[in-house]
Design a protein around this motif. Sequence first.
Motif, PDB file in Angstrom:
ATOM      1  N   THR A  10       1.593   9.915  -5.158  1.00  0.00           N
ATOM      2  CA  THR A  10       0.355   9.534  -4.482  1.00  0.00           C
ATOM      3  C   THR A  10       0.647   8.999  -3.086  1.00  0.00           C
ATOM      4  O   THR A  10      -0.066   9.317  -2.130  1.00  0.00           O
ATOM      5  N   HIS A  11       1.697   8.218  -2.952  1.00  0.00           N
ATOM      6  CA  HIS A  11       2.082   7.736  -1.615  1.00  0.00           C
ATOM      7  C   HIS A  11       2.476   8.907  -0.725  1.00  0.00           C
ATOM      8  O   HIS A  11       2.111   8.958   0.454  1.00  0.00           O
ATOM      9  N   LEU A  12       3.243   9.823  -1.280  1.00  0.00           N
ATOM     10  CA  LEU A  12       3.668  10.990  -0.512  1.00  0.00           C
ATOM     11  C   LEU A  12       2.456  11.820  -0.075  1.00  0.00           C
ATOM     12  O   LEU A  12       2.382  12.274   1.070  1.00  0.00           O
ATOM     13  N   THR A  13       1.490  11.981  -0.964  1.00  0.00           N
ATOM     14  CA  THR A  13       0.276  12.734  -0.633  1.00  0.00           C
ATOM     15  C   THR A  13      -0.516  12.046   0.471  1.00  0.00           C
ATOM     16  O   THR A  13      -1.042  12.699   1.377  1.00  0.00           O
ATOM     17  N   LEU A  14      -0.584  10.733   0.401  1.00  0.00           N
ATOM     18  CA  LEU A  14      -1.297   9.978   1.439  1.00  0.00           C
ATOM     19  C   LEU A  14      -0.646  10.173   2.803  1.00  0.00           C
ATOM     20  O   LEU A  14      -1.326  10.490   3.786  1.00  0.00           O
ATOM     21  N   TRP A  15       0.664  10.031   2.884  1.00  0.00           N
ATOM     22  CA  TRP A  15       1.341  10.157   4.176  1.00  0.00           C
ATOM     23  C   TRP A  15       1.342  11.585   4.688  1.00  0.00           C
ATOM     24  O   TRP A  15       1.191  11.812   5.893  1.00  0.00           O
ATOM     25  N   LEU A  16       1.494  12.562   3.790  1.00  0.00           N
ATOM     26  CA  LEU A  16       1.430  13.959   4.230  1.00  0.00           C
ATOM     27  C   LEU A  16       0.023  14.323   4.695  1.00  0.00           C
ATOM     28  O   LEU A  16      -0.148  15.104   5.635  1.00  0.00           O
TER      29      LEU A  16
ATOM     30  N   GLY B 263      -8.076   6.858  -2.625  1.00  0.00           N
ATOM     31  CA  GLY B 263      -8.920   6.503  -3.759  1.00  0.00           C
ATOM     32  C   GLY B 263      -8.118   6.257  -5.012  1.00  0.00           C
ATOM     33  O   GLY B 263      -8.377   5.320  -5.783  1.00  0.00           O
ATOM     34  N   ARG B 264      -7.106   7.075  -5.221  1.00  0.00           N
ATOM     35  CA  ARG B 264      -6.261   6.899  -6.407  1.00  0.00           C
ATOM     36  C   ARG B 264      -5.439   5.600  -6.307  1.00  0.00           C
ATOM     37  O   ARG B 264      -5.261   4.913  -7.297  1.00  0.00           O
ATOM     38  N   LEU B 265      -4.952   5.301  -5.113  1.00  0.00           N
ATOM     39  CA  LEU B 265      -4.203   4.059  -4.934  1.00  0.00           C
ATOM     40  C   LEU B 265      -5.081   2.820  -5.037  1.00  0.00           C
ATOM     41  O   LEU B 265      -4.605   1.757  -5.423  1.00  0.00           O
ATOM     42  N   SER B 266      -6.352   2.955  -4.693  1.00  0.00           N
ATOM     43  CA  SER B 266      -7.234   1.780  -4.716  1.00  0.00           C
ATOM     44  C   SER B 266      -7.595   1.347  -6.134  1.00  0.00           C
ATOM     45  O   SER B 266      -7.948   0.190  -6.346  1.00  0.00           O
ATOM     46  N   VAL B 267      -7.517   2.221  -7.116  1.00  0.00           N
ATOM     47  CA  VAL B 267      -7.883   1.871  -8.483  1.00  0.00           C
ATOM     48  C   VAL B 267      -6.667   1.772  -9.398  1.00  0.00           C
ATOM     49  O   VAL B 267      -6.805   1.614 -10.589  1.00  0.00           O
ATOM     50  N   ARG B 268      -5.469   1.853  -8.845  1.00  0.00           N
ATOM     51  CA  ARG B 268      -4.255   1.803  -9.639  1.00  0.00           C
ATOM     52  C   ARG B 268      -4.006   0.388 -10.132  1.00  0.00           C
ATOM     53  O   ARG B 268      -4.231  -0.581  -9.424  1.00  0.00           O
ATOM     54  N   ARG B 269      -3.529   0.287 -11.351  1.00  0.00           N
ATOM     55  CA  ARG B 269      -3.191  -1.015 -11.904  1.00  0.00           C
ATOM     56  C   ARG B 269      -1.901  -1.527 -11.291  1.00  0.00           C
ATOM     57  O   ARG B 269      -0.993  -0.763 -11.018  1.00  0.00           O
ATOM     58  N   ARG B 270      -1.831  -2.787 -11.102  1.00  0.00           N
ATOM     59  CA  ARG B 270      -0.645  -3.389 -10.497  1.00  0.00           C
ATOM     60  C   ARG B 270       0.371  -3.745 -11.552  1.00  0.00           C
ATOM     61  O   ARG B 270       0.178  -4.155 -12.593  1.00  0.00           O
TER      62      ARG B 270
END
Length: 81
Positions: free
Chosen positions: A7-13, A74-81
Amino acid sequence: MIRRTWTHLTLWLGLLAVIGGALLVATTPRASFGWFAYAPLSDYAFVAGPPSWQTLLGYALVVLGLVSAAFAAGRLSVRRR
């Protein structure tokens, strides 16, 4: 500690694609003709041709980058910590 995920990789790409597409659209050469060479009383209407492939590719990169970055954010905003 921050884990790097797909998800991080998708965000930066996605953000990189938006920047690259915007640069491609901004640096595409424009048409070199103007509106000064027309016959005002003729029956011929000027129809502009399709945009160049660089412009279309730039817009496609911007749209694809925005969609993928929005999905990842959006996926990162609802991810559990």
